[in-house]
Enzyme design. Structure first.
Site, PDB file in Angstrom:
ATOM      1  N   ARG A 170     -13.789   1.171 -15.169  1.00 13.22           N
ATOM      2  CA  ARG A 170     -12.627   1.972 -15.014  1.00 13.22           C
ATOM      3  C   ARG A 170     -11.366   1.293 -15.829  1.00 13.22           C
ATOM      4  O   ARG A 170     -10.345   1.475 -15.293  1.00 13.22           O
ATOM      5  CB  ARG A 170     -12.211   1.835 -13.492  1.00 13.22           C
ATOM      6  CG  ARG A 170     -13.178   2.461 -12.516  1.00 13.22           C
ATOM      7  CD  ARG A 170     -13.425   3.938 -12.795  1.00 13.22           C
ATOM      8  NE  ARG A 170     -14.609   4.360 -12.362  1.00 13.22           N
ATOM      9  CZ  ARG A 170     -15.685   4.300 -12.711  1.00 13.22           C
ATOM     10  NH1 ARG A 170     -15.740   4.150 -14.103  1.00 13.22           N
ATOM     11  NH2 ARG A 170     -16.832   4.831 -12.247  1.00 13.22           N
TER      12      ARG A 170
HETATM   13  C1  LIG Z   1     -13.150  14.066  -5.579  1.00 15.45           C
HETATM   14  C2  LIG Z   1     -12.921  13.069  -6.844  1.00 15.45           C
HETATM   15  C3  LIG Z   1     -14.162  12.593  -7.348  1.00 15.45           C
HETATM   16  C4  LIG Z   1     -13.798  11.396  -8.258  1.00 15.45           C
HETATM   17  N1  LIG Z   1     -14.895  11.074  -8.715  1.00 15.45           N
HETATM   18  C5  LIG Z   1     -14.862  10.025  -9.817  1.00 15.45           C
HETATM   19  C6  LIG Z   1     -16.093   9.265 -10.394  1.00 15.45           C
HETATM   20  O1  LIG Z   1     -17.172   9.789  -9.846  1.00 15.45           O
HETATM   21  N2  LIG Z   1     -15.652   8.385 -11.257  1.00 15.45           N
HETATM   22  C7  LIG Z   1     -14.545   8.063 -11.634  1.00 15.45           C
HETATM   23  O2  LIG Z   1     -14.363   7.393 -12.750  1.00 15.45           O
HETATM   24  N3  LIG Z   1     -13.503   8.874 -11.339  1.00 15.45           N
HETATM   25  C8  LIG Z   1     -13.609   9.658 -10.097  1.00 15.45           C
HETATM   26  N4  LIG Z   1     -12.432  10.350  -9.841  1.00 15.45           N
HETATM   27  C9  LIG Z   1     -11.037   9.937 -10.289  1.00 15.45           C
HETATM   28  C10 LIG Z   1     -10.502  10.829 -11.333  1.00 15.45           C
HETATM   29  O3  LIG Z   1     -11.232  12.018 -11.309  1.00 15.45           O
HETATM   30  C11 LIG Z   1     -10.769  10.081 -12.612  1.00 15.45           C
HETATM   31  O4  LIG Z   1      -9.585   8.922 -12.685  1.00 15.45           O
HETATM   32  C12 LIG Z   1     -10.178  11.084 -13.757  1.00 15.45           C
HETATM   33  O5  LIG Z   1     -10.775  10.630 -15.105  1.00 15.45           O
HETATM   34  C13 LIG Z   1      -8.611  11.154 -14.114  1.00 15.45           C
HETATM   35  O6  LIG Z   1      -8.299  12.175 -14.878  1.00 15.45           O
HETATM   36  P1  LIG Z   1      -7.133  13.195 -14.925  1.00 15.45           P
HETATM   37  O7  LIG Z   1      -7.148  13.945 -16.127  1.00 15.45           O
HETATM   38  O8  LIG Z   1      -7.053  13.985 -13.452  1.00 15.45           O
HETATM   39  O9  LIG Z   1      -6.004  12.095 -14.985  1.00 15.45           O
HETATM   40  P2  LIG Z   1      -4.579  12.024 -14.216  1.00 15.45           P
HETATM   41  O10 LIG Z   1      -4.949  11.792 -12.835  1.00 15.45           O
HETATM   42  O11 LIG Z   1      -3.683  13.052 -14.706  1.00 15.45           O
HETATM   43  O12 LIG Z   1      -3.756  10.871 -14.839  1.00 15.45           O
HETATM   44  C14 LIG Z   1      -4.621   9.271 -14.643  1.00 15.45           C
HETATM   45  C15 LIG Z   1      -3.722   8.346 -15.744  1.00 15.45           C
HETATM   46  O13 LIG Z   1      -4.618   8.944 -16.877  1.00 15.45           O
HETATM   47  C16 LIG Z   1      -3.510   9.071 -17.883  1.00 15.45           C
HETATM   48  N5  LIG Z   1      -3.762  10.127 -18.753  1.00 15.45           N
HETATM   49  C17 LIG Z   1      -4.241  11.287 -18.394  1.00 15.45           C
HETATM   50  N6  LIG Z   1      -4.458  12.001 -19.613  1.00 15.45           N
HETATM   51  C18 LIG Z   1      -4.285  11.228 -20.549  1.00 15.45           C
HETATM   52  C19 LIG Z   1      -4.335  11.498 -21.944  1.00 15.45           C
HETATM   53  N7  LIG Z   1      -4.585  12.676 -22.494  1.00 15.45           N
HETATM   54  N8  LIG Z   1      -3.873  10.499 -22.600  1.00 15.45           N
HETATM   55  C20 LIG Z   1      -3.264   9.391 -22.259  1.00 15.45           C
HETATM   56  N9  LIG Z   1      -3.146   8.927 -20.834  1.00 15.45           N
HETATM   57  C21 LIG Z   1      -3.785   9.849 -20.101  1.00 15.45           C
HETATM   58  C22 LIG Z   1      -2.356   9.372 -17.048  1.00 15.45           C
HETATM   59  O14 LIG Z   1      -0.997   8.960 -17.712  1.00 15.45           O
HETATM   60  C23 LIG Z   1      -2.670   8.443 -15.711  1.00 15.45           C
HETATM   61  O15 LIG Z   1      -2.097   7.087 -16.003  1.00 15.45           O
HETATM   62  C24 LIG Z   1     -12.454  10.914  -8.840  1.00 15.45           C
HETATM   63  C25 LIG Z   1     -11.370  11.837  -8.002  1.00 15.45           C
HETATM   64  C26 LIG Z   1     -11.729  12.780  -7.269  1.00 15.45           C
HETATM   65  C27 LIG Z   1     -10.409  13.249  -6.591  1.00 15.45           C
END
Ligand SMILES: Cc1cc2nc3c(=O)[nH]c(=O)nc-3n(C[C@H](O)[C@H](O)[C@H](O)COP(=O)(O)OP(=O)(O)OC[C@H]3O[C@@H](n4cnc5c(N)ncnc54)[C@H](O)[C@@H]3O)c2cc1C
Length: 292
Positions: A170
């Site tokens: 992570r």
């Molecule tokens: C139902 C559910 C299931 C999940 N399952 C998993 C799992 O199995 N494994 C896992 O690892 N995670 C899981 N997650 C957590 C989440 O989905 C991940 O962390 C995902 O990768 C976040 O991506 P996002 O685009 O939504 O980022 P955001 O939530 O929008 O942002 C998270 C962070 O990433 C940064 N960020 C986003 N995009 C960029 C970019 N283009 N450049 C630079 N920084 C950026 C943001 O600034 C912030 O700091 C889960 C979440 C939920 C709600």
């Protein structure tokens, strides 16, 4: 010159952020930009940097809690086609930072790119996944990266080669402000077999997490070989609720928000879990959920 002079077409003021997050909680962004090109985004970042104003990057909002008071400065959202590309060339894929991870996974599976099935069911964007090396117990998205393009906090466009990047549980060394795009390389397997493996993984994952229309967050990192959900259960907290936010019955590492949940409800529940797990099990849980 005003802070957004020349950028009026792509910047809005006081944009509510709740609809952009999975928890659907939180206040407004002082400025909210949907840039249409990399150059435009770099110029905007430079403008805010020179004015010493904060800039944040919003991905799919699936790992994000926005406080009720909202965020000062600029929030950037990569929804324009320039940031959502997905191009397959032989065994390699070029994906924009704003590309939905689910789209990336289904296209890669269709081409027989093996390993990517481990990312099935993870919400968010490719950029967000790279920022936190999203994955499961077998693999993270960083496993297949070859190269990434990013914008630094100063607004410079930089390229990072595979040898310059590291990915752990992570976490990733790709901490630049904006991950614009990344190139991945895969080994190829039989697409049908891969699809079946992906379907099995998806069935297991879906059964263990809140439904796609639920307002949910995955809150803590696993610790010492034990899942965070198990540690929270061992501390006797399964089903605990504060205000309108509840620890999920399916997996205690998910918080599920009710209709009138607030960011304070989530923050208070986070504090309670940290304190109780520390008191009962002597383990300091680390948060994966980002708080703005
Ligand atoms: C139902 C559910 C299931 C999940 N399952 C998993 C799992 O199995 N494994 C896992 O690892 N995670 C899981 N997650 C957590 C989440 O989905 C991940 O962390 C995902 O990768 C976040 O991506 P996002 O685009 O939504 O980022 P955001 O939530 O929008 O942002 C998270 C962070 O990433 C940064 N960020 C986003 N995009 C960029 C970019 N283009 N450049 C630079 N920084 C950026 C943001 O600034 C912030 O700091 C889960 C979440 C939920 C709600």
């Amino acid at each position: 010159m005003g802070l957004i002079d020349g950028f009026e077409a792509i910047v809005r003021e006081n944009e509510p952020l709740a609809p952009y997050t999975r928890l659907r909680i939180g206040g407004v962004a002082e400025y909210f930009a949907e840039p249409t090109s990399v150059e435009e985004l770099a110029a905007l970042v430079q403008r805010f940097q020179q004015a010493d104003r904060p800039v944040r990057l919003l991905g799919g909002g699936s790992n994000l809690l926005v406080r009720e008071e909202g965020t000062p400065g600029l929030v950037v959202y990569l929804a324009a086609p320039a940031f959502c590309r997905l191009e397959v060339n032989g065994n390699s894929v070029l994906a924009g930072g704003g590309t939905r991870l689910s789209h990336f996974v289904s296209v890669a599976i269709g081409h027989g790119f093996t390993g990517v099935e481990n990312l099935v069911g993870i919400p968010g964007t490719v950029g967000g996944a790279l920022h936190g090396n999203a994955g499961n117990q077998h693999a993270g998205i960083g496993n297949w990266i070859e190269k990434a393009t990013a914008i630094t906090r100063k607004g410079d466009i930089v390229t990072r080669e595979k040898s310059e990047m590291t990915f752990g549980y992570r976490e990733s060394s790709l901490t630049e402000l904006v991950i614009i795009d990344a190139t991945f390389a895969f080994e190829i397997d039989d697409a049908d077999q891969l699809t079946r493996r992906m379907q099995k993984l998806w069935i297991v994952k879906r059964a263990g997490q809140p439904a796609t229309d639920e307002r949910a967050a995955y809150v803590f990192k696993d610790q010492g070989g034990e899942s965070a959900g198990r540690l929270i259960e061992l501390a006797g907290l399964r089903g605990t609720r504060i205000g309108n936010v509840e620890i999920a019955a399916k997996d205690a590492n998910f918080f599920v928000a009710g209709p009138s949940a607030t960011s304070d409800d989530v923050l208070r529940l986070i504090d309670l879990v940290k304190t109780r797990v520390s008191d009962r099990l002597g383990i300091a849980l680390e948060q994966t959920l980002v708080v703005w």
